[in-house]
Design an enzyme around this catalytic site. Structure first.
Site, PDB file in Angstrom:
ATOM      1  N   SER A 112      37.508  40.275  35.722  1.00  0.00           N
ATOM      2  CA  SER A 112      38.418  40.521  34.606  1.00  0.00           C
ATOM      3  C   SER A 112      37.967  41.666  33.708  1.00  0.00           C
ATOM      4  O   SER A 112      37.813  42.773  34.168  1.00  0.00           O
ATOM      5  CB  SER A 112      38.594  39.230  33.820  1.00  0.00           C
ATOM      6  OG  SER A 112      39.657  39.370  32.928  1.00  0.00           O
ATOM      7  N   ASP A 276      43.953  44.077  30.773  1.00  0.00           N
ATOM      8  CA  ASP A 276      42.551  43.955  31.155  1.00  0.00           C
ATOM      9  C   ASP A 276      42.344  44.256  32.635  1.00  0.00           C
ATOM     10  O   ASP A 276      43.277  44.644  33.339  1.00  0.00           O
ATOM     11  CB  ASP A 276      42.012  42.557  30.792  1.00  0.00           C
ATOM     12  CG  ASP A 276      42.543  41.481  31.718  1.00  0.00           C
ATOM     13  OD1 ASP A 276      43.641  41.672  32.267  1.00  0.00           O
ATOM     14  OD2 ASP A 276      41.868  40.460  31.905  1.00  0.00           O
ATOM     15  N   ASP A 278      41.995  42.623  35.466  1.00  0.00           N
ATOM     16  CA  ASP A 278      42.781  42.016  36.534  1.00  0.00           C
ATOM     17  C   ASP A 278      44.237  41.786  36.138  1.00  0.00           C
ATOM     18  O   ASP A 278      44.984  41.110  36.858  1.00  0.00           O
ATOM     19  CB  ASP A 278      42.137  40.706  36.999  1.00  0.00           C
ATOM     20  CG  ASP A 278      42.016  39.678  35.887  1.00  0.00           C
ATOM     21  OD1 ASP A 278      41.948  40.079  34.713  1.00  0.00           O
ATOM     22  OD2 ASP A 278      41.979  38.471  36.193  1.00  0.00           O
ATOM     23  N   ASP A 280      45.760  40.121  33.691  1.00  0.00           N
ATOM     24  CA  ASP A 280      46.326  38.876  33.183  1.00  0.00           C
ATOM     25  C   ASP A 280      46.329  38.802  31.656  1.00  0.00           C
ATOM     26  O   ASP A 280      46.871  37.859  31.091  1.00  0.00           O
ATOM     27  CB  ASP A 280      45.630  37.643  33.797  1.00  0.00           C
ATOM     28  CG  ASP A 280      44.143  37.615  33.573  1.00  0.00           C
ATOM     29  OD1 ASP A 280      43.605  38.544  32.922  1.00  0.00           O
ATOM     30  OD2 ASP A 280      43.491  36.668  34.054  1.00  0.00           O
ATOM     31  N   ARG A 281      45.729  39.809  30.993  1.00  0.00           N
ATOM     32  CA  ARG A 281      45.754  39.743  29.536  1.00  0.00           C
ATOM     33  C   ARG A 281      46.370  41.004  28.949  1.00  0.00           C
ATOM     34  O   ARG A 281      46.545  41.997  29.630  1.00  0.00           O
ATOM     35  CB  ARG A 281      44.343  39.510  28.998  1.00  0.00           C
ATOM     36  CG  ARG A 281      43.898  38.098  29.393  1.00  0.00           C
ATOM     37  CD  ARG A 281      42.623  37.645  28.734  1.00  0.00           C
ATOM     38  NE  ARG A 281      41.499  38.344  29.250  1.00  0.00           N
ATOM     39  CZ  ARG A 281      40.622  39.010  28.503  1.00  0.00           C
ATOM     40  NH1 ARG A 281      40.770  39.047  27.190  1.00  0.00           N
ATOM     41  NH2 ARG A 281      39.621  39.613  29.056  1.00  0.00           N
ATOM     42  N   LYS A 375      47.917  33.596  33.457  1.00  0.00           N
ATOM     43  CA  LYS A 375      48.394  34.398  32.353  1.00  0.00           C
ATOM     44  C   LYS A 375      48.798  35.755  32.906  1.00  0.00           C
ATOM     45  O   LYS A 375      48.377  36.136  33.995  1.00  0.00           O
ATOM     46  CB  LYS A 375      47.349  34.503  31.254  1.00  0.00           C
ATOM     47  CG  LYS A 375      45.956  34.908  31.685  1.00  0.00           C
ATOM     48  CD  LYS A 375      44.984  34.582  30.559  1.00  0.00           C
ATOM     49  CE  LYS A 375      43.559  35.075  30.797  1.00  0.00           C
ATOM     50  NZ  LYS A 375      42.849  34.405  31.881  1.00  0.00           N
TER      51      LYS A 375
HETATM   52  C1  VG1 Z   1      37.439  34.067  28.183  1.00  0.00           C
HETATM   53  C2  VG1 Z   1      38.543  33.748  27.201  1.00  0.00           C
HETATM   54  C3  VG1 Z   1      39.481  32.705  27.800  1.00  0.00           C
HETATM   55  C4  VG1 Z   1      40.020  33.231  29.132  1.00  0.00           C
HETATM   56  C5  VG1 Z   1      38.857  33.584  30.037  1.00  0.00           C
HETATM   57  C6  VG1 Z   1      39.292  34.170  31.349  1.00  0.00           C
HETATM   58  O1  VG1 Z   1      36.675  32.905  28.437  1.00  0.00           O
HETATM   59  O2  VG1 Z   1      38.007  33.259  25.995  1.00  0.00           O
HETATM   60  O3  VG1 Z   1      40.510  32.449  26.897  1.00  0.00           O
HETATM   61  O4  VG1 Z   1      40.827  32.273  29.757  1.00  0.00           O
HETATM   62  O5  VG1 Z   1      38.012  34.527  29.396  1.00  0.00           O
HETATM   63  O6  VG1 Z   1      40.095  35.276  31.160  1.00  0.00           O
HETATM   64  P1  VG1 Z   1      35.253  32.604  27.750  1.00  0.00           P
HETATM   65  O7  VG1 Z   1      34.743  31.372  28.408  1.00  0.00           O
HETATM   66  O8  VG1 Z   1      34.417  33.833  27.973  1.00  0.00           O
HETATM   67  O9  VG1 Z   1      35.546  32.434  26.287  1.00  0.00           O
HETATM   68  V1  VG1 Z   1      39.908  36.589  32.111  1.00  0.00           V
HETATM   69  O10 VG1 Z   1      41.197  37.613  31.761  1.00  0.00           O
HETATM   70  O11 VG1 Z   1      38.395  37.106  31.770  1.00  0.00           O
HETATM   71  O12 VG1 Z   1      40.015  35.990  33.687  1.00  0.00           O
HETATM   72 CO    CO Z   2      41.630  38.871  33.061  1.00  0.00          CO
END
Ligand code: VG1
Ligand code: CO
Length: 542
Positions: A112, A276, A278, A280-281, A375
């Site tokens: 990500s 981002d 991948d 999804d954000r 997402k």
């Molecule tokens: C982070 C975000 C979380 C999201 C996750 C994966 O996790 O806070 O909301 O779902 O990344 O998103 P963490 O455990 O680091 O707080 V992604 O776009 O990095 O797959």
């Molecule tokens: Co992501």
């Protein structure tokens, strides 16, 4: 020929918030990726002859691992692998392909927002047949298997040509190389009013998208520039690169600052978005207005029916616990369900499958709906464009009117990255030990009403997830949440989430950090952040 390769377990192959993430040199160790992939297959049942979807965000080491997945899928008895051309599939696009073609599941290669490159991060996650991230039941089984694994199976065949669309046969298994963009772009076109958005853009509204050298470039160009008629160049950093062009593909005010500054400049674009690694954000900015992800969720939910795909209305909203309560007020007014889940998209899957929630969101710039089970960054961008086109208003006006109607949730997240793991764990333990004594304690004008360690019981399968973040709730509804990141690969990342609700529209114009200053000080007081981490200030404020 199938090779049965003897191997021994590696420590720490435990999937975090979103799959297994490690540095490339860790993943590149002999047998490391193979062990994890075999552990996934060993934890699944009934995939013989079925289809597996594979793709990734194009980062360094993506192609190498895709070849391993294909050869191991063949040796383990899958009937077919569908792979995105060039090894590319954004996370939401992969989710869509799994659903559309009724695949058994999918393997998505991504870390990500974490940087890419020979010494940067790589990741592998498994998604189930509904298109969503594997639930904890499966990720726990994968981890358990990885700790005792002694063989893996791999077909002894040549590498597959990932760059030519078409179907071929390897070791008796079909491999179909697909256009990674077409199905996804069609899905978006079925959900949103492309005619209205096209007319708005033709009418002079200037839209820019920063793909940050990551996977959304080809998707955004097809949708925005080709199908919606935005001028060429509207999508910036549009070519997915193995190192993201040196970018840190995290769509926030720190890493997408260039785009933010451009939109804020007097003759800059009217609307800007970033995504981002991948895809999804998303980050949404309008002239004079940065939209917090929590507000974005609430505003999308409140305006959902303007989009043709949601014209019938939404059944419910789900948000992760640290996400602000802005969406709760929308759900309350609409008289629909509201669900609060732990951090990570895997917790939304059951609610979406059951039709209890239609839209979901996380404070970390993630928003999505039941159109896939991940997402979806571009989905959020298109939803916003659809809202702008339907309401014929700018982002700032829409946000301010929303606050006037529902009140404003001032909200900020403070990240302390790469802090010493022992110090971070000590801080969390200290808070956990204080939970009983915290209620009633005060810090200046703030008095603690309640404190707990968030636990969640899934309403569908009744699984329980504990230790999902320490919440300190103050009298009057403000709160501070502490949790440790589950996606980092170096040290620990402490996330501190701060929120205050302000119903009075006359007080909606205050700077966010200023509006939250007393809560930020209280977080340090009760969490002993400075003393325990040795940090004077957060590394990233969003
Ligand atoms: C982070 C975000 C979380 C999201 C996750 C994966 O996790 O806070 O909301 O779902 O990344 O998103 P963490 O455990 O680091 O707080 V992604 O776009 O990095 O797959
Ligand atoms: Co992501």
């Amino acid at each position: 020929m199938i090779n049965i390769v003897p191997t021994t377990p590696f420590e720490g192959q435990k999937p975090g918030t979103s799959g297994l993430r490690k540095k490339v040199p860790v993943f590149a160790q002999t047998h490391y990726a193979e062990n994890f992939i075999q552990s996934i297959f060993d934890s699944l049942e009934g995939f013989a002859g079925q289809t597996l979807v594979v793709g990734g965000d194009g980062r360094y080491y993506n192609r190498e691992v895709i070849q391993k997945v294909i050869k191991m899928a063949a040796a383990n008895g899958f009937g077919k692998v569908m792979v995105g051309q060039g090894g590319i599939l954004s996370t939401p696009a992969a989710s869509n392909v799994i659903r559309k073609y009724k695949a058994f599941g999918g393997i998505i290669l991504s870390a990500s927002h974490n940087p890419g490159g020979p010494n940067e991060d790589f990741g592998i996650k498994y998604n189930i047949g509904n298109g969503g991230p594997a639930p904890e039941k499966i990720t726990n089984a994968v981890y358990a298997r990885s700790q005792v694994i002694d063989i893996y199976k791999i077909s002894d065949v040549e590498d597959v040509d990932l760059d030519s669309i078409g179907t071929l046969d390897i070791a008796g298994m079909a491999v179909e190389v697909i256009d990674p963009v077409a199905d996804y772009a069609d899905l978006m076109e079925s959900l949103f009013d492309f005619d209205a958005i096209r007319a708005m853009i033709a009418g002079g509204t200037r839209v820019v998208v920063d793909s940050m050298g990551a996977v959304t470039g080809p998707y955004a160009r097809e949708i925005l520039e080709k199908r919606l008629g935005a001028p060429e160049g509207s999508v910036r950093n549009a070519t997915p690169l193995p190192d993201f062009g040196g970018h840190h593909p995290d769509p926030n005010l720190v890493h997408a600052k260039e785009l933010y500054d451009d939109v804020m400049s007097p003759d800059g674009p009217d609307f800007g978005a970033a995504s981002d690694g991948d895809g999804d954000r998303n980050m949404i900015v309008g002239k004079g207005m940065f939209v917090t992800p929590s507000d974005s969720l609430a505003i999308i939910a409140a305006n959902a029916t303007v989009a043709p795909g949601y014209a019938k209305g939404i059944t419910g909203i789900a948000r992760s616990m640290p996400t602000s309560g802005a969406a709760d007020r929308v759900a309350e007014k609409m008289g629909i369900g509201m669900y609060e889940t732990p951090t990570g998209w895997k917790f939304f899957g059951n609610l979406l499958d059951a039709g209890m929630a239609t839209v979901c969101g996380e404070e970390s710039f993630g928003t999505g709906s039941d159109h896939v089970r991940e997402k979806d960054g571009l989905w959020a961008v298109l939803f916003w464009l659809n809202i702008l086109a339907a309401r014929k208003q700018g982002v700032a006006e829409i946000v301010k009117e929303h606050w006037a109607e529902y009140g404003r949730n001032y909200y900020s997240r403070h990240d302390y990255e790469e802090v010493d793991s022992d110090a971070a764990n000590g801080l969390m333990q200290h808070l956990r030990d204080s939970l009983i004594s915290l209620p009633g304690q005060s810090f200046y004008d703030l008095t603690i009403e309640a404190a707990d360690d968030f636990a969640y019981r899934d309403p569908i399968d009744e699984s329980i997830s504990e230790n999902q973040g320490i919440r300190i709730l103050f009298e009057g509804g403000s709160r501070v949440v502490f949790r440790l990141s589950g996606t980092g690969t170096a040290g620990a990342t402490l996330r501190v989430y701060v929120e205050r609700y302000e119903p009075d529209a006359d007080k909606h114009g205050i700077d966010t950090q200023e509006a939250l200053a007393d809560l930020i000080a209280a977080a340090d007081h009760f969490g002993e952040i400075k003393a325990r981490t040795g940090r004077d200030a957060p590394s990233v404020i969003t």
